[in-house]
Design a protein around this motif. Structure first.
Motif, short mmCIF file in Angstrom:
data_model
loop_
_atom_site.label_atom_id
_atom_site.label_comp_id
_atom_site.label_asym_id
_atom_site.label_seq_id
_atom_site.Cartn_x
_atom_site.Cartn_y
_atom_site.Cartn_z
N ALA A 393 -11.39 58.21 66.28
CA ALA A 393 -12.41 57.64 65.39
C ALA A 393 -12.52 56.14 65.60
O ALA A 393 -11.51 55.43 65.73
CB ALA A 393 -12.05 57.94 63.94
N ASN A 394 -13.75 55.66 65.63
CA ASN A 394 -14.03 54.23 65.69
C ASN A 394 -14.39 53.81 64.26
O ASN A 394 -15.56 53.76 63.88
CB ASN A 394 -15.17 53.95 66.66
N ASP A 395 -13.35 53.49 63.47
CA ASP A 395 -13.57 53.19 62.06
C ASP A 395 -14.36 51.90 61.86
O ASP A 395 -15.07 51.75 60.87
CB ASP A 395 -12.22 53.10 61.33
N LEU A 396 -14.22 50.95 62.80
CA LEU A 396 -14.97 49.70 62.68
C LEU A 396 -16.47 49.98 62.80
O LEU A 396 -17.27 49.48 62.00
CB LEU A 396 -14.52 48.71 63.76
N GLU A 397 -16.84 50.79 63.79
CA GLU A 397 -18.26 51.14 63.97
C GLU A 397 -18.77 51.92 62.77
O GLU A 397 -19.91 51.70 62.31
CB GLU A 397 -18.43 51.94 65.25
N ALA A 399 -17.61 51.73 59.67
CA ALA A 399 -17.72 50.81 58.54
C ALA A 399 -19.00 49.98 58.63
O ALA A 399 -19.67 49.73 57.61
CB ALA A 399 -16.50 49.89 58.49
N GLN A 400 -19.36 49.57 59.82
CA GLN A 400 -20.60 48.82 60.00
C GLN A 400 -21.81 49.69 59.67
O GLN A 400 -22.78 49.21 59.06
CB GLN A 400 -20.69 48.30 61.43
N MET A 401 -21.76 50.96 60.06
CA MET A 401 -22.86 51.86 59.74
C MET A 401 -22.97 52.06 58.23
O MET A 401 -24.08 52.06 57.66
CB MET A 401 -22.63 53.22 60.42
N GLN A 417 -17.96 60.04 56.03
CA GLN A 417 -17.95 59.63 57.43
C GLN A 417 -16.64 58.97 57.84
O GLN A 417 -16.38 58.80 59.03
CB GLN A 417 -19.11 58.65 57.70
N LEU A 418 -15.81 58.61 56.87
CA LEU A 418 -14.56 57.91 57.18
C LEU A 418 -13.49 58.91 57.58
O LEU A 418 -13.22 59.88 56.87
CB LEU A 418 -14.09 57.10 55.96
N SER A 419 -12.86 58.68 58.72
CA SER A 419 -11.88 59.63 59.26
C SER A 419 -10.61 59.70 58.44
O SER A 419 -9.93 60.73 58.44
CB SER A 419 -11.54 59.25 60.70
N PHE A 420 -10.26 58.63 57.72
CA PHE A 420 -9.00 58.60 56.99
C PHE A 420 -9.14 59.11 55.55
O PHE A 420 -8.18 59.07 54.79
CB PHE A 420 -8.41 57.19 56.98
N VAL A 421 -10.33 59.59 55.17
CA VAL A 421 -10.55 60.16 53.84
C VAL A 421 -10.60 61.68 53.96
O VAL A 421 -11.51 62.22 54.58
CB VAL A 421 -11.86 59.62 53.21
N ASP A 422 -9.61 62.35 53.37
CA ASP A 422 -9.54 63.81 53.46
C ASP A 422 -10.41 64.50 52.40
O ASP A 422 -10.99 65.55 52.65
CB ASP A 422 -8.10 64.29 53.31
N ASP A 423 -10.47 63.90 51.19
CA ASP A 423 -11.21 64.52 50.09
C ASP A 423 -12.20 63.51 49.54
O ASP A 423 -11.84 62.66 48.70
CB ASP A 423 -10.24 64.98 49.00
N PRO A 424 -13.46 63.53 49.96
CA PRO A 424 -14.45 62.55 49.50
C PRO A 424 -14.65 62.56 47.98
O PRO A 424 -14.85 61.52 47.37
CB PRO A 424 -15.73 62.96 50.23
#
Length: 459
Positions: A393-397, A399-401, A417-424
């Motif tokens: 995952a490109n978390d910086l990209e 986050a910008q989106m 869309q965040l890879s480190f969030v398991d349960d939105p």
């Protein structure tokens, strides 16, 4: 592949005739050689291992194995099922708690591996035998279990059969256990011979799943493994690499050719003594018209390398699994370029996902039936199943989106869309709770009342 029978053959499908069970077992056993072949290729037991050059030829017989089959399966399974499946619904929490207790994440990965190797995966559902029984799932080797469906367009389940050998203390087969799963019962048989008449009922137990507790998952419409159509290419690659090494060995064991009437001895003993002297002193005396040279096979490494690369590229191309070790794979690191390079794998994943989700929905229904019997009503009709691709995952990209789309798209959708969030959903609850705390802190700092409705005089 499920076995098909006419639903009108018998009236009560909770009481299966022995002859029908035997005929289905015989039909299932015809598919076992194919499944054995697929497992052998995944385990590295390829056809090249059985090649024989003949003991009298004296030629080298190397048997190299490049296990593309295992590579294809491991990459495909990791990409599709590497991340846990996510479920979202109003009443799905009860089932998710049961899934957590049964470690369903590891089970799904094991099931996905069976799908990739065999083209089908079959899981069996049962309830634990403790004081508070819960439903659980287990993936059974498809060579030991099968599902029988009707001949309608819906292929509704009629019954399932799980059979396996019984062994004594010396590990010798002394009979078979045959468990038949109907919509209401588990009927257990002790059998000496699967094709014989001695099917003795050992037990008949209700299971409360309100349906056949055996579900068959498909890898694709053809029910083929991910590398099954590439077996001939894998064999060709192994043969090429093995013969390439054979040629190298023959080059080292080249024959010394002597010209001009040169003799190294009149008999075998004298010739052997001469050869030993040559090896020791590295000197060979020849007459004026004599000559000595090695008789070797000319190797064209360039042509062999071109052929090797062509076969390897065909394997990856037709399997739709890219060669991630290729130095050109990540030469262009732009997001669009990477998506094009992964397009084949993504199409493969979409196809696998479609059939996998169908099986997951059947599992949800059967688990909900058991929980309903225990007085825990669960509605799974609105459950959304999401399978996330396992990619770096490109978390910086990302986050910008998210920053760019903030205000145009809902916050919960952006959080997914965040890879480190398991349960939105839980993340939204935490976010809202933090906002409430911050608001109260600000109210307290400005002397405004807390835990009361604040009326602001606009004038």
């Amino acid at each position: 592949m499920a076995i098909i029978r006419d639903r009108d053959l018998i009236k009560d499908w909770n009481d299966i005739p022995i002859d029908l069970i035997k005929s289905c077992i015989q039909e299932h056993q015809k598919s076992i050689p194919r499944l054995d072949l697929l497992e052998n290729y995944y385990m590295g037991k390829h056809a090249i291992l059985s090649r024989s050059m003949g003991s009298d030829t004296g030629l080298p017989n190397n048997k190299l194995i490049a296990n593309h089959a295992k590579y294809i399966t491991d990459i495909a399974v990791g990409y599709v099922a590497g991340d846990p499946v996510k479920y979202d619904g109003k009443q799905v929490d009860e089932i998710l708690e049961v899934y957590k207790q049964g470690d369903i994440v590891s089970h799904d990965a094991e099931l996905a591996k069976d799908l990739s190797i065999f083209g089908v995966g079959r899981e069996l559902y049962f309830t634990t035998s403790n004081d508070s029984p819960i439903p659980k799932a287990t993936a059974i080797d498809p060579r030991q279990i099968f599902l029988v469906v009707d001949d309608t367009v819906e292929y509704k389940s009629l019954f399932g059969v799980h059979y396996y050998p019984k062994r004594d203390l010396s590990n010798a087969v002394i009979g078979y256990s045959v468990n038949v799963y109907t919509e209401k019962y588990v009927i257990k048989y002790n059998v000496k011979d699967l094709n014989g008449q001695g099917y003795d009922v050992a037990d008949r137990i209700p299971h409360y799943f309100d349906g056949v507790p055996v579900v068959e998952f498909w890898n694709n419409e053809e029910q083929q493994g991910d590398f099954e159509q590439q077996i001939s290419l894998i064999d060709a690659y192994n043969l090429l690499m093995s013969d390439r090494l054979n040629d190298k060995e023959q080059l080292v064991d080249a024959i010394l050719m002597l010209k001009g009437g040169i003799s190294i001895g009149d008999d075998e003993e004298e010739a052997g003594r001469t050869i030993r002297m040559l090896k020791k002193y590295k000197v060979l005396e020849l007459p004026a018209d004599g000559d000595a040279s090695w008789l070797i096979k000319n190797l064209n490494e360039a042509d062999v390398e071109v052929l090797r690369n062509a076969i390897r590229e065909d394997i990856h191309q037709f399997a739709m699994v890219p060669n991630l070790t290729d130095e050109n794979f990540a030469a262009n690191a732009s997001g669009v370029a990477m998506k094009y390079k992964l397009l084949g794998l993504e199409q493969l994943a979409k196809n696998k996902e479609r059939y996998f989700v169908q099986g997951l929905r059947e599992r949800l229904k059967l688990f909900a039936n058991v929980l309903r019997v225990k007085g825990r009503a669960v509605d799974v009709s609105d459950v959304t199943i999401t399978m996330t691709r396992n990619l770096p995952a490109n978390d910086l990209e990302t986050a910008q989106m998210i920053s760019t789309l903030s205000g145009s798209v809902s916050t919960e959708t952006l959080i997914t869309q965040l890879s480190f969030v398991d349960d939105p959903a839980k993340e939204m609850e935490r976010l809202n709770a933090e906002k409430d705390v911050d608001m109260k802190r600000q109210q307290k700092a400005f002397g405004m009342p807390i835990n009361q409705d604040v009326t602001v005089d606009a004038e």
